[in-house]
Design an enzyme around this catalytic site. Structure first.
Site, PDB file in Angstrom:
ATOM      1  N   VAL A   1     -13.060  -6.010  -6.069  1.00 42.14           N
ATOM      2  CA  VAL A   1     -13.639  -4.804  -5.445  1.00 42.14           C
ATOM      3  C   VAL A   1     -13.080  -3.502  -6.017  1.00 42.14           C
ATOM      4  O   VAL A   1     -13.701  -2.450  -5.893  1.00 42.14           O
ATOM      5  CB  VAL A   1     -13.472  -4.814  -3.899  1.00 42.14           C
ATOM      6  CG1 VAL A   1     -14.210  -5.985  -3.278  1.00 42.14           C
ATOM      7  CG2 VAL A   1     -12.003  -4.793  -3.494  1.00 42.14           C
TER       8      VAL A   1
ATOM      9  N   SER B   1      -5.611  -0.875   9.301  1.00 41.48           N
ATOM     10  CA  SER B   1      -4.390  -1.517   9.804  1.00 41.48           C
ATOM     11  C   SER B   1      -3.691  -0.566  10.762  1.00 41.48           C
ATOM     12  O   SER B   1      -3.787   0.659  10.614  1.00 41.48           O
ATOM     13  CB  SER B   1      -3.440  -1.827   8.648  1.00 41.48           C
ATOM     14  OG  SER B   1      -2.176  -2.203   9.155  1.00 41.48           O
TER      15      SER B   1
ATOM     16  N   ASN C   1     -13.235  -5.828   3.924  1.00 39.33           N
ATOM     17  CA  ASN C   1     -12.047  -6.479   4.472  1.00 39.33           C
ATOM     18  C   ASN C   1     -10.999  -6.802   3.402  1.00 39.33           C
ATOM     19  O   ASN C   1      -9.825  -6.966   3.728  1.00 39.33           O
ATOM     20  CB  ASN C   1     -12.479  -7.770   5.187  1.00 39.33           C
ATOM     21  CG  ASN C   1     -11.322  -8.684   5.477  1.00 39.33           C
ATOM     22  OD1 ASN C   1     -10.556  -8.459   6.412  1.00 39.33           O
ATOM     23  ND2 ASN C   1     -11.147  -9.724   4.651  1.00 39.33           N
TER      24      ASN C   1
ATOM     25  N   TYR D   1       0.611   0.795   1.072  1.00 36.64           N
ATOM     26  CA  TYR D   1      -0.342   0.159   1.995  1.00 36.64           C
ATOM     27  C   TYR D   1      -0.742   1.129   3.114  1.00 36.64           C
ATOM     28  O   TYR D   1      -1.926   1.254   3.456  1.00 36.64           O
ATOM     29  CB  TYR D   1       0.324  -1.096   2.562  1.00 36.64           C
ATOM     30  CG  TYR D   1      -0.533  -1.950   3.463  1.00 36.64           C
ATOM     31  CD1 TYR D   1      -1.520  -2.793   2.931  1.00 36.64           C
ATOM     32  CD2 TYR D   1      -0.349  -1.936   4.839  1.00 36.64           C
ATOM     33  CE1 TYR D   1      -2.289  -3.597   3.759  1.00 36.64           C
ATOM     34  CE2 TYR D   1      -1.111  -2.738   5.677  1.00 36.64           C
ATOM     35  CZ  TYR D   1      -2.086  -3.563   5.132  1.00 36.64           C
ATOM     36  OH  TYR D   1      -2.842  -4.358   5.955  1.00 36.64           O
TER      37      TYR D   1
ATOM     38  N   SER E   1     -12.331 -15.258   1.451  1.00 38.44           N
ATOM     39  CA  SER E   1     -11.858 -16.602   1.089  1.00 38.44           C
ATOM     40  C   SER E   1     -10.897 -17.192   2.110  1.00 38.44           C
ATOM     41  O   SER E   1     -10.722 -18.405   2.162  1.00 38.44           O
ATOM     42  CB  SER E   1     -11.188 -16.565  -0.294  1.00 38.44           C
ATOM     43  OG  SER E   1     -10.034 -15.749  -0.267  1.00 38.44           O
TER      44      SER E   1
ATOM     45  N   ALA F   1      -0.704   4.381   3.027  1.00 43.24           N
ATOM     46  CA  ALA F   1      -1.562   5.433   2.457  1.00 43.24           C
ATOM     47  C   ALA F   1      -2.984   4.919   2.283  1.00 43.24           C
ATOM     48  O   ALA F   1      -3.956   5.624   2.595  1.00 43.24           O
ATOM     49  CB  ALA F   1      -0.998   5.895   1.113  1.00 43.24           C
TER      50      ALA F   1
ATOM     51  N   ASN G   1       4.779   2.483   8.178  1.00 45.85           N
ATOM     52  CA  ASN G   1       5.737   1.376   8.220  1.00 45.85           C
ATOM     53  C   ASN G   1       6.669   1.476   7.016  1.00 45.85           C
ATOM     54  O   ASN G   1       6.197   1.590   5.884  1.00 45.85           O
ATOM     55  CB  ASN G   1       4.992   0.030   8.186  1.00 45.85           C
ATOM     56  CG  ASN G   1       5.905  -1.132   8.502  1.00 45.85           C
ATOM     57  OD1 ASN G   1       6.929  -0.972   9.175  1.00 45.85           O
ATOM     58  ND2 ASN G   1       5.554  -2.305   8.017  1.00 45.85           N
TER      59      ASN G   1
ATOM     60  N   LYS H   1      -4.512   2.550   3.960  1.00 49.06           N
ATOM     61  CA  LYS H   1      -5.182   2.307   5.239  1.00 49.06           C
ATOM     62  C   LYS H   1      -5.426   3.621   6.003  1.00 49.06           C
ATOM     63  O   LYS H   1      -6.421   3.747   6.710  1.00 49.06           O
ATOM     64  CB  LYS H   1      -4.360   1.330   6.081  1.00 49.06           C
ATOM     65  CG  LYS H   1      -4.230  -0.068   5.443  1.00 49.06           C
ATOM     66  CD  LYS H   1      -5.577  -0.742   5.252  1.00 49.06           C
ATOM     67  CE  LYS H   1      -5.455  -2.199   4.839  1.00 49.06           C
ATOM     68  NZ  LYS H   1      -6.762  -2.863   4.693  1.00 49.06           N
TER      69      LYS H   1
HETATM   70  P1  NAP Z   1      -5.188 -12.445   3.121  1.00 47.97           P
HETATM   71  O1  NAP Z   1      -5.085 -13.707   3.908  1.00 47.97           O
HETATM   72  O2  NAP Z   1      -4.123 -12.125   2.136  1.00 47.97           O
HETATM   73  O3  NAP Z   1      -6.624 -12.417   2.399  1.00 47.97           O
HETATM   74  C1  NAP Z   1      -6.972 -11.340   1.566  1.00 47.97           C
HETATM   75  C2  NAP Z   1      -8.401 -11.496   1.105  1.00 47.97           C
HETATM   76  O4  NAP Z   1      -8.715 -10.381   0.265  1.00 47.97           O
HETATM   77  C3  NAP Z   1      -8.632 -12.740   0.269  1.00 47.97           C
HETATM   78  O5  NAP Z   1      -9.911 -13.248   0.556  1.00 47.97           O
HETATM   79  C4  NAP Z   1      -8.589 -12.225  -1.157  1.00 47.97           C
HETATM   80  O6  NAP Z   1      -9.383 -12.966  -2.064  1.00 47.97           O
HETATM   81  C5  NAP Z   1      -9.251 -10.860  -0.963  1.00 47.97           C
HETATM   82  N1  NAP Z   1      -8.951  -9.933  -2.053  1.00 47.97           N
HETATM   83  C6  NAP Z   1      -7.741  -9.459  -2.428  1.00 47.97           C
HETATM   84  N2  NAP Z   1      -7.883  -8.625  -3.471  1.00 47.97           N
HETATM   85  C7  NAP Z   1      -9.218  -8.555  -3.743  1.00 47.97           C
HETATM   86  C8  NAP Z   1      -9.995  -7.863  -4.701  1.00 47.97           C
HETATM   87  N3  NAP Z   1      -9.430  -7.037  -5.598  1.00 47.97           N
HETATM   88  N4  NAP Z   1     -11.330  -8.049  -4.690  1.00 47.97           N
HETATM   89  C9  NAP Z   1     -11.930  -8.872  -3.801  1.00 47.97           C
HETATM   90  N5  NAP Z   1     -11.236  -9.560  -2.858  1.00 47.97           N
HETATM   91  C10 NAP Z   1      -9.894  -9.404  -2.838  1.00 47.97           C
HETATM   92  O7  NAP Z   1      -5.276 -11.175   4.084  1.00 47.97           O
HETATM   93  P2  NAP Z   1      -5.643 -11.025   5.644  1.00 47.97           P
HETATM   94  O8  NAP Z   1      -4.386 -11.058   6.418  1.00 47.97           O
HETATM   95  O9  NAP Z   1      -6.761 -11.929   6.014  1.00 47.97           O
HETATM   96  O10 NAP Z   1      -6.124  -9.512   5.648  1.00 47.97           O
HETATM   97  C11 NAP Z   1      -7.487  -9.124   5.585  1.00 47.97           C
HETATM   98  C12 NAP Z   1      -7.578  -7.620   5.777  1.00 47.97           C
HETATM   99  O11 NAP Z   1      -6.965  -7.278   7.033  1.00 47.97           O
HETATM  100  C13 NAP Z   1      -6.833  -6.799   4.722  1.00 47.97           C
HETATM  101  O12 NAP Z   1      -7.555  -5.618   4.448  1.00 47.97           O
HETATM  102  C14 NAP Z   1      -5.525  -6.468   5.396  1.00 47.97           C
HETATM  103  O13 NAP Z   1      -4.945  -5.305   4.874  1.00 47.97           O
HETATM  104  C15 NAP Z   1      -5.982  -6.288   6.830  1.00 47.97           C
HETATM  105  N6  NAP Z   1      -4.922  -6.446   7.810  1.00 47.97           N
HETATM  106  C16 NAP Z   1      -4.265  -7.631   7.975  1.00 47.97           C
HETATM  107  C17 NAP Z   1      -3.266  -7.734   8.932  1.00 47.97           C
HETATM  108  C18 NAP Z   1      -2.520  -9.007   9.194  1.00 47.97           C
HETATM  109  O14 NAP Z   1      -1.607  -8.972  10.043  1.00 47.97           O
HETATM  110  N7  NAP Z   1      -2.835 -10.120   8.554  1.00 47.97           N
HETATM  111  C19 NAP Z   1      -2.924  -6.613   9.689  1.00 47.97           C
HETATM  112  C20 NAP Z   1      -3.595  -5.421   9.483  1.00 47.97           C
HETATM  113  C21 NAP Z   1      -4.599  -5.356   8.548  1.00 47.97           C
HETATM  114  P3  NAP Z   1      -8.767 -14.012  -3.139  1.00 47.97           P
HETATM  115  O15 NAP Z   1      -8.795 -15.326  -2.435  1.00 47.97           O
HETATM  116  O16 NAP Z   1      -9.710 -13.927  -4.268  1.00 47.97           O
HETATM  117  O17 NAP Z   1      -7.372 -13.545  -3.452  1.00 47.97           O
END
Ligand code: NAP
Length: 245
Positions: free
Chosen positions: A62, A140, A88, A153, A13, A155, A147, A157
């Site tokens: 999920v 991550s 993701n 988180y 999304s 654990a 961290n 990842k």
């Molecule tokens: P984000 O902007 O918070 O988006 C999270 C996404 O996950 C949203 O689409 C959300 O959907 C969906 N989601 C959350 N819980 C869910 C569930 N139970 N079932 C299905 N969908 C779910 O996060 P992001 O920064 O884009 O991160 C994406 C991925 O990258 C994550 O796995 C995060 O841990 C990883 N990551 C991010 C960073 C960073 O710096 N941003 C760094 C390392 C890793 P809804 O709209 O329905 O809530």
């Protein structure tokens, strides 16, 4: 014209998931976008269409077994086996260990780790039968180096890394690759929650000297889903500006 190959992207999304969806759509995949809310992926669908690709949206939590089973039934009935799955979807519920509730621990593990397991298990049978497929987990840098304030988180990842390698070994003989992309600090809603002070501190740990963008992660996922990556499995690809090396 040949049918497009189907790629499922969870957490599509916004943020990184939206960029992955648009990038795979531009590469000719029909992208099946998953989020928890009806209409949550509307903007993503438009981006996929603008990129010249086809996309559909699905609602699923999920971490919930029944919800994933329902998703798998709907998707497989309509589209058959998937060519790629990108796990993701992810959440944070940060806090120091001594103040972290059991619920904060369990809920992060449920979405980030259990969710990736449930989604992969639901779709891997079709891939192994087809003797082809790409699974990409989004981990991550925190799963590699840890961290403070993110024991839950980290654990989840770190668990994903082990799971990626185990699954790569299980599915390798069936032509299915399993890899993990580990982003560093990427500018999204997830990181916007962090204070300016914390962001400044993180910036100092990034050799490339700037935060990443969702498209940086999407480019790595695109590569791992492409023919160019057909001999790569069980790997962790850091997309972190050099934070962990
Ligand atoms: P984000 O902007 O918070 O988006 C999270 C996404 O996950 C949203 O689409 C959300 O959907 C969906 N989601 C959350 N819980 C869910 C569930 N139970 N079932 C299905 N969908 C779910 O996060 P992001 O920064 O884009 O991160 C994406 C991925 O990258 C994550 O796995 C995060 O841990 C990883 N990551 C991010 C960073 C960073 O710096 N941003 C760094 C390392 C890793 P809804 O709209 O329905 O809530």
């Amino acid at each position: 014209m040949a049918e497009p190959r189907n790629a499922l992207v969870t957490g599509a999304s916004r943020g990184i998931g939206r960029a992955i969806a648009a990038t795979l759509a531009a590469d000719g995949f029909r992208v099946l976008c998953v989020s928890t809310r009806e209409g949550g992926c509307d903007d993503t669908l438009q981006e996929c269409h603008r990129a010249g690709g086809e996309a559909r949206a699905f609602v699923c939590d999920v971490g919930d077994e029944a919800s994933v089973a329902q998703l798998a039934e709907t998707v497989e009935r309509e589209f058959g086996a998937l060519a790629a799955v990108v796990n993701n979807a992810g959440v944070t519920r940060d806090g120091l260990v001594l103040r972290m509730s059991t619920d904060d621990f369990d809920s992060v593990l449920a979405t980030n780790l259990r969710g990736s397991f449930l989604v992969t298990r639901a779709f891997a049978r079709g891939m192994t039968k087809a003797r082809a497929g790409r699974i990409v987990n989004v981990g991550s840098v925190v799963g590699v180096v840890g961290n403070a304030g993110q024991a839950n988180y980290a654990a989840s990842k770190a668990g994903l890394i082990g799971m990626t390698k185990a699954m790569a070994k299980e599915f390798g003989g069936r032509g299915v690759t399993v890899n993990l992309v580990a982003p560093g600090f990427i500018t999204t809603d997830m990181t916007a929650k962090l204070s300016g002070e914390i962001q400044k501190g993180i910036l100092q740990t990034i050799p490339l000297g700037h935060f990443g963008e969702p498209k940086d992660v999407a480019a790595a996922v695109r590569f791992l889903c492409s023919d160019a990556a057909s001999y790569i499995t069980g790997q962790v690809l850091m997309v972190d500006g050099g934070m962990a090396m």
